[in-house]
Design a protein around this motif. Structure first.
Motif, PDB file in Angstrom:
ATOM      1  N   THR A  62      17.931  14.777  -3.952  1.00 44.58           N
ATOM      2  CA  THR A  62      16.562  14.270  -3.967  1.00 44.58           C
ATOM      3  C   THR A  62      16.120  13.975  -2.549  1.00 44.58           C
ATOM      4  O   THR A  62      16.884  13.413  -1.754  1.00 44.58           O
ATOM      5  CB  THR A  62      16.452  12.992  -4.817  1.00 44.58           C
ATOM      6  OG1 THR A  62      16.781  13.300  -6.178  1.00 44.58           O
ATOM      7  CG2 THR A  62      15.042  12.410  -4.767  1.00 44.58           C
ATOM      8  N   THR A  63      14.904  14.359  -2.226  1.00 44.18           N
ATOM      9  CA  THR A  63      14.322  14.041  -0.928  1.00 44.18           C
ATOM     10  C   THR A  63      13.087  13.176  -1.134  1.00 44.18           C
ATOM     11  O   THR A  63      12.498  13.158  -2.211  1.00 44.18           O
ATOM     12  CB  THR A  63      13.988  15.332  -0.146  1.00 44.18           C
ATOM     13  OG1 THR A  63      13.675  14.991   1.210  1.00 44.18           O
ATOM     14  CG2 THR A  63      12.835  16.097  -0.759  1.00 44.18           C
ATOM     15  N   TYR A  64      12.695  12.432  -0.089  1.00 38.73           N
ATOM     16  CA  TYR A  64      11.665  11.402  -0.214  1.00 38.73           C
ATOM     17  C   TYR A  64      10.566  11.600   0.823  1.00 38.73           C
ATOM     18  O   TYR A  64      10.838  11.991   1.959  1.00 38.73           O
ATOM     19  CB  TYR A  64      12.285  10.016  -0.006  1.00 38.73           C
ATOM     20  CG  TYR A  64      13.405   9.698  -0.966  1.00 38.73           C
ATOM     21  CD1 TYR A  64      13.174   8.939  -2.105  1.00 38.73           C
ATOM     22  CD2 TYR A  64      14.696  10.168  -0.742  1.00 38.73           C
ATOM     23  CE1 TYR A  64      14.197   8.637  -2.997  1.00 38.73           C
ATOM     24  CE2 TYR A  64      15.728   9.884  -1.629  1.00 38.73           C
ATOM     25  CZ  TYR A  64      15.482   9.116  -2.747  1.00 38.73           C
ATOM     26  OH  TYR A  64      16.487   8.837  -3.628  1.00 38.73           O
ATOM     27  N   ALA A  65       9.326  11.283   0.416  1.00 43.42           N
ATOM     28  CA  ALA A  65       8.195  11.289   1.343  1.00 43.42           C
ATOM     29  C   ALA A  65       7.350  10.044   1.078  1.00 43.42           C
ATOM     30  O   ALA A  65       6.806   9.873  -0.012  1.00 43.42           O
ATOM     31  CB  ALA A  65       7.348  12.542   1.175  1.00 43.42           C
ATOM     32  N   ALA A  66       7.266   9.162   2.070  1.00 42.37           N
ATOM     33  CA  ALA A  66       6.479   7.934   1.927  1.00 42.37           C
ATOM     34  C   ALA A  66       4.999   8.238   2.112  1.00 42.37           C
ATOM     35  O   ALA A  66       4.616   9.099   2.909  1.00 42.37           O
ATOM     36  CB  ALA A  66       6.934   6.905   2.954  1.00 42.37           C
ATOM     37  N   THR A  94       0.807  -1.219   0.000  1.00 38.12           N
ATOM     38  CA  THR A  94       0.000   0.000   0.000  1.00 38.12           C
ATOM     39  C   THR A  94       0.841   1.271   0.000  1.00 38.12           C
ATOM     40  O   THR A  94       0.300   2.377  -0.043  1.00 38.12           O
ATOM     41  CB  THR A  94      -0.912   0.024   1.238  1.00 38.12           C
ATOM     42  OG1 THR A  94      -0.103  -0.076   2.422  1.00 38.12           O
ATOM     43  CG2 THR A  94      -1.912  -1.117   1.201  1.00 38.12           C
ATOM     44  N   VAL A  95       2.165   1.134   0.048  1.00 37.42           N
ATOM     45  CA  VAL A  95       3.047   2.302   0.191  1.00 37.42           C
ATOM     46  C   VAL A  95       3.585   2.756  -1.163  1.00 37.42           C
ATOM     47  O   VAL A  95       4.008   1.953  -1.994  1.00 37.42           O
ATOM     48  CB  VAL A  95       4.218   1.988   1.145  1.00 37.42           C
ATOM     49  CG1 VAL A  95       5.259   3.114   1.118  1.00 37.42           C
ATOM     50  CG2 VAL A  95       3.693   1.807   2.563  1.00 37.42           C
ATOM     51  N   ARG A  96       3.533   4.063  -1.376  1.00 41.01           N
ATOM     52  CA  ARG A  96       4.190   4.713  -2.507  1.00 41.01           C
ATOM     53  C   ARG A  96       5.201   5.702  -1.932  1.00 41.01           C
ATOM     54  O   ARG A  96       5.064   6.148  -0.794  1.00 41.01           O
ATOM     55  CB  ARG A  96       3.189   5.461  -3.383  1.00 41.01           C
ATOM     56  CG  ARG A  96       2.014   4.614  -3.840  1.00 41.01           C
ATOM     57  CD  ARG A  96       2.441   3.525  -4.820  1.00 41.01           C
ATOM     58  NE  ARG A  96       1.294   2.718  -5.222  1.00 41.01           N
ATOM     59  CZ  ARG A  96       0.901   1.625  -4.576  1.00 41.01           C
ATOM     60  NH1 ARG A  96       1.533   1.233  -3.479  1.00 41.01           N
ATOM     61  NH2 ARG A  96      -0.136   0.932  -5.016  1.00 41.01           N
ATOM     62  N   VAL A  97       6.183   6.056  -2.723  1.00 39.08           N
ATOM     63  CA  VAL A  97       7.185   7.028  -2.277  1.00 39.08           C
ATOM     64  C   VAL A  97       7.255   8.177  -3.275  1.00 39.08           C
ATOM     65  O   VAL A  97       7.491   7.961  -4.470  1.00 39.08           O
ATOM     66  CB  VAL A  97       8.571   6.383  -2.105  1.00 39.08           C
ATOM     67  CG1 VAL A  97       9.618   7.451  -1.783  1.00 39.08           C
ATOM     68  CG2 VAL A  97       8.540   5.333  -0.996  1.00 39.08           C
ATOM     69  N   VAL A  98       7.022   9.377  -2.781  1.00 43.00           N
ATOM     70  CA  VAL A  98       7.154  10.598  -3.573  1.00 43.00           C
ATOM     71  C   VAL A  98       8.613  11.043  -3.514  1.00 43.00           C
ATOM     72  O   VAL A  98       9.215  11.092  -2.443  1.00 43.00           O
ATOM     73  CB  VAL A  98       6.239  11.710  -3.022  1.00 43.00           C
ATOM     74  CG1 VAL A  98       6.510  13.037  -3.730  1.00 43.00           C
ATOM     75  CG2 VAL A  98       4.782  11.305  -3.143  1.00 43.00           C
ATOM     76  N   THR A  99       9.196  11.344  -4.666  1.00 42.67           N
ATOM     77  CA  THR A  99      10.551  11.881  -4.704  1.00 42.67           C
ATOM     78  C   THR A  99      10.527  13.276  -5.287  1.00 42.67           C
ATOM     79  O   THR A  99       9.801  13.551  -6.246  1.00 42.67           O
ATOM     80  CB  THR A  99      11.502  10.995  -5.532  1.00 42.67           C
ATOM     81  OG1 THR A  99      11.132  11.058  -6.918  1.00 42.67           O
ATOM     82  CG2 THR A  99      11.438   9.546  -5.061  1.00 42.67           C
ATOM     83  N   VAL A 100      11.311  14.168  -4.701  1.00 43.49           N
ATOM     84  CA  VAL A 100      11.406  15.556  -5.168  1.00 43.49           C
ATOM     85  C   VAL A 100      12.883  15.883  -5.351  1.00 43.49           C
ATOM     86  O   VAL A 100      13.663  15.811  -4.404  1.00 43.49           O
ATOM     87  CB  VAL A 100      10.762  16.536  -4.166  1.00 43.49           C
ATOM     88  CG1 VAL A 100      10.879  17.971  -4.682  1.00 43.49           C
ATOM     89  CG2 VAL A 100       9.306  16.170  -3.910  1.00 43.49           C
ATOM     90  N   THR A 101      13.262  16.231  -6.574  1.00 44.66           N
ATOM     91  CA  THR A 101      14.654  16.539  -6.903  1.00 44.66           C
ATOM     92  C   THR A 101      14.807  18.020  -7.203  1.00 44.66           C
ATOM     93  O   THR A 101      14.009  18.600  -7.947  1.00 44.66           O
ATOM     94  CB  THR A 101      15.117  15.720  -8.122  1.00 44.66           C
ATOM     95  OG1 THR A 101      14.972  14.329  -7.843  1.00 44.66           O
ATOM     96  CG2 THR A 101      16.574  16.008  -8.461  1.00 44.66           C
TER      97      THR A 101
END
Length: 240
Positions: A176-180, A122-129
């Motif tokens: 790049t930073t990540y948000a689950a 059920t988990v997705r990870v948003v990445t922002v570069t």
């Protein structure tokens, strides 16, 4: 941990942003170079809208306030992570402290969403570069919502409580930073989403700077949660 008034206001603003998400499966679900004109998604309609940008003029000044970064000493905390160290190079615009007064511009960001291996289905990870040439600041977490077949579901992911700390989450040039994001932490019933909408910095960006990304596989959304930005997906997942 105390809640900064500015953080509480940012969270209140983020609640008004209706976004869209879905899917499971491995690999990259979707990616989008964050808005230039004509890209991004309006939270209310789920249709493309023109994006805005927020920029600031770089200034070079160390923590001492002397304008001489090379003369400053000691570490500078890195946003919610608290694990960064400032080197105070000749160009202070690439240091973490610069981000505290210089929010990221949506036009300099690339936003993606993935379904990484080793995480719950059920988990997705948003990445922002950060594609810019200077360090910039993001809110503690993105605003995340969901839609199906182009219609907003009216469900927004809930962030952790008790936020506080540095004024912003710094992202250095090229980093790049990540948000689950957990679509359905409890496994309950709910509507099926096929799209995620992401506003990288709800404190400083208008809804028009949000991006809408399709997901490879649809997924049930029920009481979704979004983690804090961190520099690894696992660290963000641990904040859910």
């Amino acid at each position: 941990m105390r809640i900064h008034p500015s953080r509480a206001a940012a969270l209140a603003t983020a609640v008004g942003f209706v976004l869209a998400l879905t899917g499971c499966g491995g690999g990259t679900d979707g990616d989008l170079k964050a808005p230039t004109a004509g890209t991004g998604t309006s939270a209310a309609s789920g249709t493309p809208a023109a994006s805005g940008t927020a920029s600031a003029t770089p200034t070079a000044a160390g923590p001492s306030g002397t304008g001489d970064p090379a003369g400053a000493a000691g570490p500078t905390p890195t946003g919610p992570d608290g694990n960064g160290k400032a080197t105070y190079s000749a160009d202070a615009t690439t240091e973490d402290a610069y981000a505290y007064t210089h929010p990221c511009s949506a036009s300099n960001l690339t936003v993606k969403v993935t379904s990484p291996q080793g995480f719950p289905a059920t988990v997705r990870v948003v990445t922002v570069t950060n594609n810019g040439s200077t360090t910039c600041g993001l809110d503690f977490h993105p605003a995340v919502g969901f839609s199906a077949k182009g219609s907003a579901l009216g469900i927004q992911a809930t962030p952790p409580e008790g936020l506080g700390g540095a004024p912003a989450h710094p992202v250095r040039p090229g980093a790049t930073t990540y948000a689950a994001v957990d679509l359905n932490p409890s496994g309950g019933g709910g509507p099926v989403a096929d799209e995620i909408n992401i506003l990288a910095d709800p404190s400083h960006m208008p809804n028009a700077d949000g991006v809408s990304l399709p997901l490879a596989t649809t997924g049930t959304v029920a009481k979704p949660r979004v983690g804090l930005y961190h520099f690894t997906a696992r660290d963000s997942f641990d904040t859910l």
